[in-house]
Design an enzyme around this catalytic site. Structure first.
Site, PDB file in Angstrom:
ATOM      1  N   GLY A  10      72.514  28.061  43.341  1.00 52.49           N
ATOM      2  CA  GLY A  10      72.280  29.352  44.252  1.00 52.49           C
ATOM      3  C   GLY A  10      71.016  30.173  43.824  1.00 52.49           C
ATOM      4  O   GLY A  10      70.394  30.021  42.400  1.00 52.49           O
ATOM      5  N   THR A 125      71.246  32.281  36.632  1.00 56.27           N
ATOM      6  CA  THR A 125      72.266  32.460  37.371  1.00 56.27           C
ATOM      7  C   THR A 125      72.831  33.906  37.449  1.00 56.27           C
ATOM      8  O   THR A 125      72.801  34.657  36.247  1.00 56.27           O
ATOM      9  CB  THR A 125      73.699  31.756  37.056  1.00 56.27           C
ATOM     10  N   ASP A 127      75.277  34.982  37.719  1.00 53.95           N
ATOM     11  CA  ASP A 127      76.883  35.092  37.092  1.00 53.95           C
ATOM     12  C   ASP A 127      76.544  35.426  35.517  1.00 53.95           C
ATOM     13  O   ASP A 127      77.554  35.760  35.117  1.00 53.95           O
ATOM     14  CB  ASP A 127      77.338  33.588  37.337  1.00 53.95           C
ATOM     15  N   MET A 169      80.348  39.082  43.000  1.00 55.14           N
ATOM     16  CA  MET A 169      80.069  37.633  42.574  1.00 55.14           C
ATOM     17  C   MET A 169      80.328  37.387  41.010  1.00 55.14           C
ATOM     18  O   MET A 169      80.376  38.361  40.338  1.00 55.14           O
ATOM     19  CB  MET A 169      78.753  37.234  42.831  1.00 55.14           C
ATOM     20  N   ARG A 267      89.395  50.707  51.997  1.00 60.62           N
ATOM     21  CA  ARG A 267      88.484  50.045  52.618  1.00 60.62           C
ATOM     22  C   ARG A 267      87.964  48.878  51.641  1.00 60.62           C
ATOM     23  O   ARG A 267      88.103  48.908  50.462  1.00 60.62           O
ATOM     24  CB  ARG A 267      87.526  50.770  53.394  1.00 60.62           C
ATOM     25  N   ARG A 276      72.243  38.520  45.479  1.00 57.30           N
ATOM     26  CA  ARG A 276      71.216  37.450  45.000  1.00 57.30           C
ATOM     27  C   ARG A 276      69.766  37.677  45.990  1.00 57.30           C
ATOM     28  O   ARG A 276      68.828  37.107  45.710  1.00 57.30           O
ATOM     29  CB  ARG A 276      71.911  36.210  45.466  1.00 57.30           C
TER      30      ARG A 276
HETATM   31  O1  F6P Z   1      76.960  30.783  40.925  1.00 53.48           O
HETATM   32  C1  F6P Z   1      76.203  31.909  41.511  1.00 53.48           C
HETATM   33  C2  F6P Z   1      76.962  32.134  42.691  1.00 53.48           C
HETATM   34  O2  F6P Z   1      76.451  33.201  43.292  1.00 53.48           O
HETATM   35  C3  F6P Z   1      78.423  32.531  42.578  1.00 53.48           C
HETATM   36  O3  F6P Z   1      78.761  34.061  41.989  1.00 53.48           O
HETATM   37  C4  F6P Z   1      78.937  32.492  44.027  1.00 53.48           C
HETATM   38  O4  F6P Z   1      80.634  32.285  43.773  1.00 53.48           O
HETATM   39  C5  F6P Z   1      78.356  31.293  44.405  1.00 53.48           C
HETATM   40  O5  F6P Z   1      77.011  31.172  43.911  1.00 53.48           O
HETATM   41  C6  F6P Z   1      78.155  31.234  45.801  1.00 53.48           C
HETATM   42  O6  F6P Z   1      77.532  30.166  46.572  1.00 53.48           O
HETATM   43  P1  F6P Z   1      76.697  30.031  47.813  1.00 53.48           P
HETATM   44  O7  F6P Z   1      75.329  30.856  47.943  1.00 53.48           O
HETATM   45  O8  F6P Z   1      76.728  28.713  47.959  1.00 53.48           O
HETATM   46  O9  F6P Z   1      77.773  30.527  48.921  1.00 53.48           O
END
Ligand code: F6P
Length: 346
Positions: A10, A125, A127, A169, A267, A276
């Site tokens: 990602g 990442t 994450d 995320m 909501r 990202r």
């Molecule tokens: O691993 C990084 C991440 O942003 C996770 O937090 C998320 O679950 C995943 O990638 C989403 O991936 P994609 O961009 O393939 O939907």
């Protein structure tokens, strides 16, 4: 040396800052840099790499995304792909690779290292769950997006006296939810590392209302499990076998549950890829610059199978095997902070 650089998995804000640092430092050391397109897919012969010079790299520090493109591609999937990758490296006369990525990308990098290809990693990442490093590229920007969103949601939630559930995320861990939620003053933060029941959530919402809170903000990590509450079933998987966590829709399920059980209007907001996208924060730019600079130095020193990491504010070196051995869960001090400032009331 001719150094191939790629971004895999990602995307994350700060990738271009890292590419820039690799190119500027490697060039200063007298090496040539080749940009490989779309992560490991670029080594499967699907696109020609291109030379990256100082002029290509100079102005990309603040740009989001990655000028190289990225993909979730596992070239170890079959014999033909394994051979194709090694063949591309030979054909393009690549002496060493810099692989900027998270667990999946570095897993492939480690395999290449075992095939006697020289490869250096760079931890990336949002994450933030790689072992051996305190921080990865992209994490700080994702946290900032969550905190900014909470600031905005606070005013609209307050105007309507609502609960707003924000889904953040985090594939296995709650780093983005915890840091973002704490920075944005969330009333309740739900992460995979802390066990919680749907009853506790309901009690906590009622308690906030009882003490007169006009608005209640909940941050829930996309991977969180709440006892007594069934998330949707995620069906699709990526090339590395990871389920699409957005399909669990835990934020929507939780908001519905809260409204039904408490009568408070609720909501939900899925921040998703907003976390990202866009320009990296100053902190991410600096971390990416430090990592990219150190990666080029490691290539120059003839190292392989390692990556620069941040420990206690200092750049150190870890092996890829250590970095990908397990996902790094929230530390005890952050778990305690979440319990104290955004935990459930019993
Ligand atoms: O691993 C990084 C991440 O942003 C996770 O937090 C998320 O679950 C995943 O990638 C989403 O991936 P994609 O961009 O393939 O939907």
């Amino acid at each position: 040396m001719r150094i191939g650089v790629l971004t895999g998995g990602g995307d994350a804000p700060g990738l271009n800052a890292a590419i820039r640092a690799v190119v500027l430092r490697a060039t200063a050391l007298g090496h040539e840099v080749l940009g490989i397109t779309d992560g490991w897919a670029g080594l499967l012969g699907e696109a020609e790499p291109r030379a990256l010079g100082v002029r290509d790299a100079n102005r990309i520090l603040s740009e989001g995304g990655t000028i190289l493109g990225t993909s979730r591609t596992d070239p170890r999937k079959d014999d033909a792909s394994r051979r194709a990758v090694l063949e591309s490296i030979r054909r393009w006369r690549i002496d060493a690779l810099v692989a900027i990525g998270g667990n999946d990308t570095l897993g492939v990098a480690q395999w290449l290292h075992e095939q006697r290809i020289r490869v250096i990693g760079v931890p990336k990442t949002v994450d933030n769950d790689l072992s051996e490093t305190d921080y990865c590229i992209g994490f700080d920007t994702a946290v900032t997006v969550v905190a900014d969103a909470l600031d905005r949601l606070r005013t609209t939630a307050s105007a309507h006296h609502r609960v707003v559930v924000v889904e953040a995320m985090g594939r296995d861990t709650g780093w983005v939810a915890a840091y973002g939620g704490l920075a944005g003053g969330a009333d309740l933060i739900i992460v995979p590392e802390i066990q919680i029941t749907s009853e506790q959530v309901v009690r906590t919402m009622k308690r906030h209302r009882a003490i007169g809170d006009p608005d209640i903000l909940v941050v829930v990590s996309e991977a969180a499990v709440i006892d007594g509450l069934e998330a949707e079933t995620a069906v699709d998987r990526d090339a590395f076998g990871h389920v699409r966590l957005d399909q669990r829709a835990i934020g929507a399920v939780l908001a519905r549950h809260i409204e039904q059980r408490t009568g408070i209007e609720a909501r939900q907001v899925v921040l998703g890829h907003l976390q990202r996208g866009g320009s990296p924060t100053a902190v991410d730019r600096l971390r990416a610059t430090r990592f990219g600079n150190a990666a080029a130095d490691l290539v120059d020193a003839g190292r392989s199978g390692v990556l620069p990491v941040l420990r206690g504010g200092r750049i150190e070196v870890a092996t890829m095997t250590e970095a990908v051995r397990e996902v790094r869960r929230l530390s005890d001090d952050i778990i305690e902070l979440v319990r104290r400032f955004a935990g459930v009331v019993d």
